[in-house]
Design a protein around this motif. Structure first.
Motif, PDB file in Angstrom:
ATOM      1  N   PRO A 133      -9.688   1.057   9.928  1.00 43.44           N
ATOM      2  CA  PRO A 133      -8.853   1.693  10.955  1.00 43.44           C
ATOM      3  C   PRO A 133      -7.546   0.944  11.166  1.00 43.44           C
ATOM      4  N   SER A 134      -6.563   1.632  11.738  1.00 48.94           N
ATOM      5  CA  SER A 134      -5.264   1.010  12.017  1.00 48.94           C
ATOM      6  C   SER A 134      -5.443  -0.216  12.905  1.00 48.94           C
ATOM      7  N   GLY A 135      -4.706  -1.272  12.585  1.00 53.25           N
ATOM      8  CA  GLY A 135      -4.739  -2.484  13.391  1.00 53.25           C
ATOM      9  C   GLY A 135      -5.927  -3.383  13.144  1.00 53.25           C
ATOM     10  N   CYS A 136      -6.663  -3.154  12.040  1.00 53.23           N
ATOM     11  CA  CYS A 136      -7.883  -3.942  11.803  1.00 53.23           C
ATOM     12  C   CYS A 136      -7.612  -5.229  11.017  1.00 53.23           C
ATOM     13  N   GLY A 137      -6.350  -5.482  10.642  1.00 51.79           N
ATOM     14  CA  GLY A 137      -6.029  -6.744   9.959  1.00 51.79           C
ATOM     15  C   GLY A 137      -5.913  -6.633   8.451  1.00 51.79           C
ATOM     16  N   LYS A 138      -5.747  -5.422   7.925  1.00 52.71           N
ATOM     17  CA  LYS A 138      -5.664  -5.246   6.468  1.00 52.71           C
ATOM     18  C   LYS A 138      -4.450  -5.972   5.886  1.00 52.71           C
ATOM     19  N   THR A 139      -3.282  -5.772   6.516  1.00 54.23           N
ATOM     20  CA  THR A 139      -2.064  -6.428   6.025  1.00 54.23           C
ATOM     21  C   THR A 139      -2.162  -7.939   6.188  1.00 54.23           C
ATOM     22  N   SER A 140      -2.732  -8.385   7.303  1.00 52.18           N
ATOM     23  CA  SER A 140      -2.920  -9.827   7.514  1.00 52.18           C
ATOM     24  C   SER A 140      -3.778 -10.426   6.402  1.00 52.18           C
ATOM     25  N   LEU A 141      -4.794  -9.686   5.983  1.00 54.89           N
ATOM     26  CA  LEU A 141      -5.687 -10.156   4.918  1.00 54.89           C
ATOM     27  C   LEU A 141      -4.917 -10.320   3.603  1.00 54.89           C
ATOM     28  N   ILE A 142      -4.054  -9.355   3.292  1.00 55.29           N
ATOM     29  CA  ILE A 142      -3.228  -9.437   2.080  1.00 55.29           C
ATOM     30  C   ILE A 142      -2.273 -10.621   2.156  1.00 55.29           C
ATOM     31  N   PHE A 143      -1.663 -10.826   3.326  1.00 54.55           N
ATOM     32  CA  PHE A 143      -0.718 -11.945   3.491  1.00 54.55           C
ATOM     33  C   PHE A 143      -1.425 -13.296   3.371  1.00 54.55           C
ATOM     34  N   LEU A 144      -2.670 -13.372   3.827  1.00 54.07           N
ATOM     35  CA  LEU A 144      -3.455 -14.595   3.638  1.00 54.07           C
ATOM     36  C   LEU A 144      -3.701 -14.856   2.154  1.00 54.07           C
ATOM     37  N   MET A 145      -4.064 -13.801   1.410  1.00 48.08           N
ATOM     38  CA  MET A 145      -4.282 -13.941  -0.022  1.00 48.08           C
ATOM     39  C   MET A 145      -3.009 -14.374  -0.742  1.00 48.08           C
ATOM     40  N   SER A 165       7.272  -7.757 -13.825  1.00 54.09           N
ATOM     41  CA  SER A 165       8.120  -8.644 -14.626  1.00 54.09           C
ATOM     42  C   SER A 165       7.697 -10.103 -14.494  1.00 54.09           C
ATOM     43  N   LEU A 166       7.020 -10.420 -13.390  1.00 57.64           N
ATOM     44  CA  LEU A 166       6.557 -11.794 -13.164  1.00 57.64           C
ATOM     45  C   LEU A 166       5.259 -12.095 -13.907  1.00 57.64           C
ATOM     46  N   GLN A 167       4.736 -11.060 -14.596  1.00 63.27           N
ATOM     47  CA  GLN A 167       3.487 -11.187 -15.359  1.00 63.27           C
ATOM     48  C   GLN A 167       2.401 -11.849 -14.506  1.00 63.27           C
ATOM     49  N   PRO A 168       2.082 -11.211 -13.374  1.00 60.05           N
ATOM     50  CA  PRO A 168       1.160 -11.825 -12.413  1.00 60.05           C
ATOM     51  C   PRO A 168      -0.285 -11.827 -12.878  1.00 60.05           C
ATOM     52  N   GLU A 169      -1.032 -12.793 -12.399  1.00 63.12           N
ATOM     53  CA  GLU A 169      -2.486 -12.813 -12.583  1.00 63.12           C
ATOM     54  C   GLU A 169      -3.150 -11.871 -11.584  1.00 63.12           C
ATOM     55  N   ILE A 170      -2.562 -11.819 -10.384  1.00 66.64           N
ATOM     56  CA  ILE A 170      -3.136 -10.988  -9.331  1.00 66.64           C
ATOM     57  C   ILE A 170      -2.008 -10.222  -8.650  1.00 66.64           C
ATOM     58  N   LEU A 171      -2.222  -8.925  -8.482  1.00 65.35           N
ATOM     59  CA  LEU A 171      -1.239  -8.032  -7.876  1.00 65.35           C
ATOM     60  C   LEU A 171      -1.779  -7.578  -6.523  1.00 65.35           C
ATOM     61  N   LEU A 172      -1.047  -7.902  -5.455  1.00 61.79           N
ATOM     62  CA  LEU A 172      -1.420  -7.524  -4.098  1.00 61.79           C
ATOM     63  C   LEU A 172      -0.503  -6.393  -3.646  1.00 61.79           C
ATOM     64  N   MET A 173      -1.079  -5.326  -3.106  1.00 62.74           N
ATOM     65  CA  MET A 173      -0.293  -4.150  -2.726  1.00 62.74           C
ATOM     66  C   MET A 173      -0.640  -3.722  -1.311  1.00 62.74           C
ATOM     67  N   ASP A 174       0.375  -3.690  -0.438  1.00 59.99           N
ATOM     68  CA  ASP A 174       0.158  -3.315   0.959  1.00 59.99           C
ATOM     69  C   ASP A 174       0.676  -1.896   1.195  1.00 59.99           C
ATOM     70  N   THR A 218      -5.751  -8.504 -12.133  1.00 61.13           N
ATOM     71  CA  THR A 218      -6.591  -8.416 -10.950  1.00 61.13           C
ATOM     72  C   THR A 218      -5.746  -7.799  -9.835  1.00 61.13           C
ATOM     73  N   SER A 219      -6.277  -6.806  -9.129  1.00 58.62           N
ATOM     74  CA  SER A 219      -5.461  -6.142  -8.114  1.00 58.62           C
ATOM     75  C   SER A 219      -6.232  -5.952  -6.818  1.00 58.62           C
ATOM     76  N   VAL A 220      -5.489  -6.041  -5.710  1.00 54.64           N
ATOM     77  CA  VAL A 220      -6.046  -5.773  -4.377  1.00 54.64           C
ATOM     78  C   VAL A 220      -5.084  -4.835  -3.666  1.00 54.64           C
ATOM     79  N   LEU A 221      -5.561  -3.678  -3.278  1.00 54.28           N
ATOM     80  CA  LEU A 221      -4.753  -2.636  -2.654  1.00 54.28           C
ATOM     81  C   LEU A 221      -5.204  -2.400  -1.226  1.00 54.28           C
TER      82      LEU A 221
END
Length: 258
Positions: free
Chosen positions: A39-51, A148-157, A185-188
């Motif tokens: 749900p909105s406001g549950c900390g999803k973006t905060s979780l991505i920023f922590l990662m 272009s940064l050839q990332p190991e992990i791609l985080l998408m908010d 590896t990706s986290v969306l």
């Protein structure tokens, strides 16, 4: 590859202290794709920023390759909802920004971006500015800068939330193809159940604030040909929707009692 161990996050909102996340334990395996929904406001973006290492937990620890995350890592790329494009720079200059900050030689930048632009069908847009692009094209430029940064992990908010339905589905296909091809590896983070099911091999369901992991749903058919049109896709969407409804309702009742 990436782990969050008993993570709590509290931040200040004026004179009020807000607990965004509580007791999050999560392991992200190399080469897999994950979708976070709640749900909105549950900390999803905060979780991505922590990662991403952009913020630090109030309590608990985040590890990448068994090293504690205390700042952004070179192997991590982040795509935001608002594209993050500089209006005074061309498409090429925006896409090259990360490489230039890393002081990559110009010829190497040209070689890397040439391939990425071809993959994302952006070649004809090289000299345009962001205000000359559609929403879908802007998101492709944001993808180009990340890839272009050839990332190991791609985080998408929530990278596709502002797009119309057809453009959104088209870019879902692009993201799926690229993470499979480059084994990223990706986290969306998403609000869309269908998007979570289409792009996540595992779907992480967060409760209402403070966000806790309510369930992790295995999605073994993700990435198979024609998955969007299979009955199993709709069944998985129904499963995820049911879990969201159960956990949101229980959290709402708890808040009403308080």
């Amino acid at each position: 590859m990436l782990s969050l161990n008993d993570v709590f996050l509290t931040y200040s909102n004026g004179n009020t202290s807000v607990q965004a996340l509580a007791g999050v334990n999560l392991k992200i395996e190399k080469g897999k794709s994950y979708a976070i929904i709640g749900p909105s406001g549950c900390g999803k973006t905060s979780l991505i920023f922590l990662m991403a290492g952009l913020i630090a937990p109030t309590q608990g620890e985040v590890f990448l390759h068994e090293m504690k995350v205390v700042k952004p890592h070179r192997g991590t790329a982040l795509i935001l909802q608002e594209y993050g494009l500089l209006p005074w720079k061309t498409v090429w200059e925006n896409a090259a920004l990360g490489l230039k900050l890393r002081k990559v030689p110009e010829q190497e930048i040209a070689d890397i971006l040439g391939q990425v632009f071809e993959e994302l069908e952006l070649t004809e847009c090289i000299d345009r500015y962001p205000n000359q692009l559609s929403g879908g094209q802007k998101q492709r430029v944001a993808l180009a800068r990340a890839l272009s940064l050839q990332p190991e992990i791609l985080l998408m908010d929530e990278p596709l939330s502002a797009l119309d339905a057809l453009t959104r589905e088209n870019l879902q296909e692009v993201i799926l193809r690229l993470i499979k091809k480059h084994r990223i590896t990706s986290v969306l983070v998403t609000h869309s159940i269908e998007e979570a099911v289409y792009l996540g091999q595992e779907i992480i369901i967060l409760s209402a604030r403070p966000g806790k992991i309510s369930a992790i749903v295995a999605n073994t058919e993700q990435g198979t040909e024609g998955y969007r049109h299979k009955m199993s896709f709709y069944a998985k969407c129904t499963e995820v929707r049911g879990l969201l409804e159960v956990h949101c309702q229980s959290d709402d009742r708890l808040l009403q009692k308080q």
